[in-house]
Design a protein around this motif. Structure first.
Motif, PDB file in Angstrom:
ATOM      1  N   GLN A  50      -5.962  24.146 -18.170  1.00  0.00           N
ATOM      2  CA  GLN A  50      -6.689  23.402 -19.079  1.00  0.00           C
ATOM      3  C   GLN A  50      -8.098  23.318 -18.841  1.00  0.00           C
ATOM      4  O   GLN A  50      -8.714  23.405 -17.628  1.00  0.00           O
ATOM      5  CB  GLN A  50      -6.224  21.909 -19.061  1.00  0.00           C
ATOM      6  CG  GLN A  50      -4.607  21.625 -19.076  1.00  0.00           C
ATOM      7  CD  GLN A  50      -4.218  22.348 -20.615  1.00  0.00           C
ATOM      8  OE1 GLN A  50      -4.824  22.075 -21.475  1.00  0.00           O
ATOM      9  NE2 GLN A  50      -3.248  22.978 -20.395  1.00  0.00           N
ATOM     10  N   SER A  78      -7.734  24.025 -27.962  1.00  0.00           N
ATOM     11  CA  SER A  78      -8.390  25.365 -27.565  1.00  0.00           C
ATOM     12  C   SER A  78      -7.343  26.444 -27.454  1.00  0.00           C
ATOM     13  O   SER A  78      -5.998  26.236 -27.174  1.00  0.00           O
ATOM     14  CB  SER A  78      -9.368  25.137 -26.301  1.00  0.00           C
ATOM     15  OG  SER A  78     -10.161  23.968 -26.641  1.00  0.00           O
ATOM     16  N   ASP A 112      -9.493  20.513 -16.784  1.00  0.00           N
ATOM     17  CA  ASP A 112      -8.499  20.329 -15.588  1.00  0.00           C
ATOM     18  C   ASP A 112      -8.884  21.452 -14.663  1.00  0.00           C
ATOM     19  O   ASP A 112      -8.179  22.359 -15.095  1.00  0.00           O
ATOM     20  CB  ASP A 112      -7.285  19.792 -15.634  1.00  0.00           C
ATOM     21  CG  ASP A 112      -6.390  19.622 -14.583  1.00  0.00           C
ATOM     22  OD1 ASP A 112      -6.870  19.545 -13.348  1.00  0.00           O
ATOM     23  OD2 ASP A 112      -5.188  19.497 -14.617  1.00  0.00           O
ATOM     24  N   ARG A 161      -5.627  23.532 -11.410  1.00  0.00           N
ATOM     25  CA  ARG A 161      -4.451  24.744 -11.516  1.00  0.00           C
ATOM     26  C   ARG A 161      -4.896  25.635 -10.442  1.00  0.00           C
ATOM     27  O   ARG A 161      -5.946  25.986 -10.297  1.00  0.00           O
ATOM     28  CB  ARG A 161      -4.303  25.130 -12.827  1.00  0.00           C
ATOM     29  CG  ARG A 161      -4.296  24.192 -14.138  1.00  0.00           C
ATOM     30  CD  ARG A 161      -2.771  23.636 -13.978  1.00  0.00           C
ATOM     31  NE  ARG A 161      -2.287  23.102 -15.345  1.00  0.00           N
ATOM     32  CZ  ARG A 161      -2.569  21.635 -15.461  1.00  0.00           C
ATOM     33  NH1 ARG A 161      -3.045  20.999 -14.628  1.00  0.00           N
ATOM     34  NH2 ARG A 161      -1.979  21.468 -16.782  1.00  0.00           N
ATOM     35  N   THR A 174      -4.008  25.422 -25.568  1.00  0.00           N
ATOM     36  CA  THR A 174      -4.031  24.299 -24.699  1.00  0.00           C
ATOM     37  C   THR A 174      -3.830  22.800 -25.256  1.00  0.00           C
ATOM     38  O   THR A 174      -3.506  22.930 -26.559  1.00  0.00           O
ATOM     39  CB  THR A 174      -5.288  24.346 -23.977  1.00  0.00           C
ATOM     40  OG1 THR A 174      -6.401  23.915 -25.011  1.00  0.00           O
ATOM     41  CG2 THR A 174      -5.988  25.592 -23.424  1.00  0.00           C
ATOM     42  N   GLU A 175      -3.445  22.030 -24.324  1.00  0.00           N
ATOM     43  CA  GLU A 175      -3.062  20.908 -24.892  1.00  0.00           C
ATOM     44  C   GLU A 175      -3.914  20.083 -25.796  1.00  0.00           C
ATOM     45  O   GLU A 175      -3.901  19.280 -26.710  1.00  0.00           O
ATOM     46  CB  GLU A 175      -3.075  19.770 -23.752  1.00  0.00           C
ATOM     47  CG  GLU A 175      -1.407  20.206 -22.831  1.00  0.00           C
ATOM     48  CD  GLU A 175      -1.387  19.388 -21.706  1.00  0.00           C
ATOM     49  OE1 GLU A 175      -2.075  18.386 -21.546  1.00  0.00           O
ATOM     50  OE2 GLU A 175      -0.483  19.555 -20.857  1.00  0.00           O
ATOM     51  N   ASP A 176      -5.493  20.429 -25.604  1.00  0.00           N
ATOM     52  CA  ASP A 176      -6.433  19.810 -26.255  1.00  0.00           C
ATOM     53  C   ASP A 176      -6.816  20.778 -27.733  1.00  0.00           C
ATOM     54  O   ASP A 176      -7.832  20.480 -28.304  1.00  0.00           O
ATOM     55  CB  ASP A 176      -7.720  19.766 -25.437  1.00  0.00           C
ATOM     56  CG  ASP A 176      -8.321  21.013 -25.071  1.00  0.00           C
ATOM     57  OD1 ASP A 176      -7.815  22.135 -25.450  1.00  0.00           O
ATOM     58  OD2 ASP A 176      -9.285  21.089 -24.350  1.00  0.00           O
ATOM     59  N   VAL A 200     -12.479  28.840 -17.496  1.00  0.00           N
ATOM     60  CA  VAL A 200     -11.554  28.011 -17.053  1.00  0.00           C
ATOM     61  C   VAL A 200     -11.253  28.343 -15.556  1.00  0.00           C
ATOM     62  O   VAL A 200     -10.876  29.434 -15.299  1.00  0.00           O
ATOM     63  CB  VAL A 200     -10.235  28.237 -18.003  1.00  0.00           C
ATOM     64  CG1 VAL A 200      -8.982  27.391 -17.173  1.00  0.00           C
ATOM     65  CG2 VAL A 200     -10.328  27.749 -19.270  1.00  0.00           C
TER      66      VAL A 200
END
Length: 362
Positions: free
Chosen positions: A90, A313, A93, A96, A309-311, A337
């Motif tokens: 992410q 993107s 974040d 990872r 991605t979760e947001d 990232v």
């Protein structure tokens, strides 16, 4: 036998702290656990072992985790290549990290094997061809693997893909033999046999970039011999084992670069215009193309879409050793990232998969 009856069939599976918890709540909690935790819980008692192997529980667990995607990566090092897994990174974040994982079978990991590797995923299972005669299905979550028999006719340079059909509980493998006589072979895990389907349509030239599988349909780019300037997309239904109607392009510009990809459960078409350096991304929905992204490319960076991605993107694999970059469609810019452990690695290909308890053996 229902999952509830499995849980209550052996009263010793309860202790004082859990005996009053309803079965459906226990099952709901267990379905949210990762596969690694469930494999440890199988050893607690017979009833939990039976539950975790139950087909209905396996499906419920997979449905719970199917949107929690992970990446499988084969990376080239100095003299050998390695297998890695990681959670989808992410932008916000940076925690990872990639995890090194042992290959499913003993193989030659020297770089002479590396260019021939193909790998795909379906239903949480990875399908890997290390060479024309080393073909493996592998569950990286449980580490269970299954060696696939060598195809009917071995030849180098074949193109593969595969798909799971849940209503018949069967994995099917598609192979297009490359060369002068392009033929199609199909493998079924139920029959454990290969069979030849026939020739690639003789009135088309196969544009041998790739074959893409989405929802049981194999997509291949081709040119009609009677209309060479135009490019079309051929569709092969793996369930029915036959070709279907052509899929037309969303525009008519014959000599631009086109690449097919799958993005989740969507077919994607990438069009790169050299003159103004734009990256156009289309997705196919209900037999209609939908343009979802236009990205100006100031630099000649190789980019391949990998996932969302979760947001919201879009995550890209970058071939200039930057690893992963995300495109923020709101700010109209790329963002690096950060992923721990990937510095110096060169990714051949990245495929998404989800955790599953599914077994590969009858």
């Amino acid at each position: 036998m229902s999952m509830d009856s499995i849980l209550v069939s052996n009263p010793r599976n309860y202790n004082n702290s859990t005996q009053n918890i309803p079965n459906d709540i226990i099952i709901d909690i267990l379905t949210k656990l990762p596969v690694k935790s469930l494999l440890r819980l199988k050893g607690i008692c017979r009833s939990w072992y039976s539950l975790i192997k139950d087909e209905k529980f396996v499906k419920q667990h997979h449905d719970t985790h199917k949107n929690r995607q992970k990446y499988f990566i084969i990376s080239r090092g100095h003299e050998i290549f390695h297998h890695y897994t990681m959670d989808v990174p992410q932008v916000v974040d940076s925690t990872r990290i990639v995890s090194l994982i042992e290959p499913p079978i003993r193989i030659d990991q020297s770089l002479k094997v590396y260019p021939n590797i193909q790998y795909f995923s379906s239903n949480g299972i990875l399908f890997i061809t290390y060479s024309h005669d080393i073909i493996v299905m592998w569950n990286p979550s449980t580490r269970e693997s299954r060696r696939i028999p060598s195809p009917i006719y071995n030849n180098r340079g074949s193109m593969y893909s595969f798909c799971y059909f849940h209503y018949i509980d069967d994995y099917k493998i598609f192979r297009l033999r490359c060369g002068d006589n392009k033929e199609i072979d199909i493998f079924s895990t139920k029959s454990n046999m290969w069979k030849s389907i026939g020739m690639f349509p003789s009135n088309y030239y196969f544009l041998g970039f790739n074959v893409v599988m989405v929802d049981g349909i194999v997509y291949m780019m081709a040119r009609n011999k009677e209309n060479l300037p135009s490019v079309t997309i051929l569709r092969f239904c793996l369930e029915k084992e036959k070709f279907e109607d052509e899929l037309l392009f969303p525009y008519v510009v014959p000599w631009t670069r086109h690449v097919l990809h799958s993005l989740g459960e969507k077919l994607c078409l990438i069009r790169i215009l050299d003159d103004n350096r734009e990256f156009w991304l289309y997705t196919m929905e209900k037999n209609s193309w939908n343009k979802i992204l236009t990205i100006p490319l100031a630099l000649k960076n190789g980019l391949k879409p990998v996932s969302f991605t979760e947001d919201g993107s879009m995550m890209f694999q970058s071939f200039d050793r930057r690893g992963f970059v995300a495109y923020n469609s709101t700010l109209h810019k790329f963002e690096q990232v950060n992923v721990g452990g990937i510095k110096g690695l060169y990714f051949n290909k990245v495929v998404t998969y989800e955790e599953t308890l599914s077994s590969l053996n009858p």
